[in-house]
Design a protein around this motif. Structure first.
Motif, PDB file in Angstrom:
ATOM      1  N   ILE A 144     -19.603  31.660 -16.671  1.00 53.60           N
ATOM      2  CA  ILE A 144     -19.661  32.905 -17.031  1.00 53.60           C
ATOM      3  C   ILE A 144     -20.404  33.967 -16.555  1.00 53.60           C
ATOM      4  O   ILE A 144     -20.469  34.944 -16.264  1.00 53.60           O
ATOM      5  N   HIS A 145     -21.855  33.341 -16.357  1.00 55.71           N
ATOM      6  CA  HIS A 145     -22.969  34.204 -15.656  1.00 55.71           C
ATOM      7  C   HIS A 145     -22.394  34.759 -14.309  1.00 55.71           C
ATOM      8  O   HIS A 145     -22.916  35.827 -14.232  1.00 55.71           O
ATOM      9  N   ALA A 181     -20.421  37.568 -15.337  1.00 53.02           N
ATOM     10  CA  ALA A 181     -21.283  38.785 -15.652  1.00 53.02           C
ATOM     11  C   ALA A 181     -21.957  39.544 -14.649  1.00 53.02           C
ATOM     12  O   ALA A 181     -21.923  40.685 -14.577  1.00 53.02           O
ATOM     13  N   ARG A 182     -22.404  38.746 -13.550  1.00 57.91           N
ATOM     14  CA  ARG A 182     -22.923  39.543 -12.661  1.00 57.91           C
ATOM     15  C   ARG A 182     -21.942  40.315 -11.781  1.00 57.91           C
ATOM     16  O   ARG A 182     -22.395  41.340 -11.177  1.00 57.91           O
ATOM     17  N   LEU A 194     -19.401  42.031 -12.758  1.00 54.13           N
ATOM     18  CA  LEU A 194     -19.100  42.774 -13.670  1.00 54.13           C
ATOM     19  C   LEU A 194     -20.437  43.913 -13.562  1.00 54.13           C
ATOM     20  O   LEU A 194     -20.283  44.983 -13.659  1.00 54.13           O
ATOM     21  N   HIS A 195     -21.558  43.471 -13.526  1.00 55.01           N
ATOM     22  CA  HIS A 195     -22.714  44.201 -13.354  1.00 55.01           C
ATOM     23  C   HIS A 195     -22.852  44.973 -11.948  1.00 55.01           C
ATOM     24  O   HIS A 195     -23.125  46.026 -12.001  1.00 55.01           O
ATOM     25  N   ILE A 254     -20.926  45.950 -16.896  1.00 58.36           N
ATOM     26  CA  ILE A 254     -21.349  44.983 -17.711  1.00 58.36           C
ATOM     27  C   ILE A 254     -20.928  45.439 -19.058  1.00 58.36           C
ATOM     28  O   ILE A 254     -21.151  44.546 -19.914  1.00 58.36           O
ATOM     29  N   GLN A 255     -20.942  46.658 -19.450  1.00 53.75           N
ATOM     30  CA  GLN A 255     -20.842  47.031 -20.894  1.00 53.75           C
ATOM     31  C   GLN A 255     -19.632  46.499 -21.315  1.00 53.75           C
ATOM     32  O   GLN A 255     -19.533  46.115 -22.524  1.00 53.75           O
ATOM     33  N   SER A 256     -18.698  46.371 -20.537  1.00 51.37           N
ATOM     34  CA  SER A 256     -17.415  46.019 -21.292  1.00 51.37           C
ATOM     35  C   SER A 256     -17.372  44.476 -21.686  1.00 51.37           C
ATOM     36  O   SER A 256     -16.809  44.140 -22.593  1.00 51.37           O
ATOM     37  N   LEU A 257     -18.225  43.702 -20.964  1.00 47.48           N
ATOM     38  CA  LEU A 257     -18.477  42.253 -21.403  1.00 47.48           C
ATOM     39  C   LEU A 257     -19.130  42.409 -22.826  1.00 47.48           C
ATOM     40  O   LEU A 257     -19.223  41.536 -23.747  1.00 47.48           O
ATOM     41  N   ALA A 258     -20.341  43.133 -22.843  1.00 47.93           N
ATOM     42  CA  ALA A 258     -21.278  43.351 -24.022  1.00 47.93           C
ATOM     43  C   ALA A 258     -20.321  43.751 -25.288  1.00 47.93           C
ATOM     44  O   ALA A 258     -20.872  43.193 -26.246  1.00 47.93           O
TER      45      ALA A 258
END
Length: 122
Positions: free
Chosen positions: A72-73, A76-77, A79-80, A85-89
């Protein structure tokens, strides 16, 4: 990707895992497709995305194909890199977890009584 392929770990272990539920598999495949689409709309090559993510080109290719073994990281990267990335948060924001909040509310006492003096209350 077929769930039968996920029956064994990729590290060579013969440990059998349960197959993914179909909705989970579909969601991961869709996420991979969406990452691919976001990358192409931004005119970023797979190689460039891999470099920006600190990943290999094969990892980006597997991620875009919906390979469930991609950690998943890396998602996340990606998305960043896309500025998302905020959508994952906010994916499972507990403040907006309607089911969890409803279950908690059901556990609340019907009424609250003051403690009588002398029972240890301050």
């Amino acid at each position: 990707m077929k769930t039968e392929k996920n029956a064994k770990h990729s590290d060579g272990n013969d440990k059998v895992t349960s197959p993914l539920p179909l909705p989970v598999e579909r969601a991961i495949i869709k996420l991979g497709h969406d990452i691919s689409l976001a990358r192409r709309r931004r005119r970023i090559s797979q190689a460039s995305l891999a470099e920006r993510m600190g990943a290999s080109l094969s990892t980006v290719r597997r991620m875009e194909k919906g390979d469930v073994r991609v950690p998943i990281h890396f998602i996340a990267r990606a998305l960043h890199v896309f500025g998302e990335i905020q959508s994952l948060a906010e994916l499972l924001d507990t403040a907006r977890d309607d089911i969890g909040l409803t279950l908690m509310d059901q556990q609340l006492p019907k009424r609250v009584r003051n403690k009588t003096p002398g029972t240890g209350a301050l």
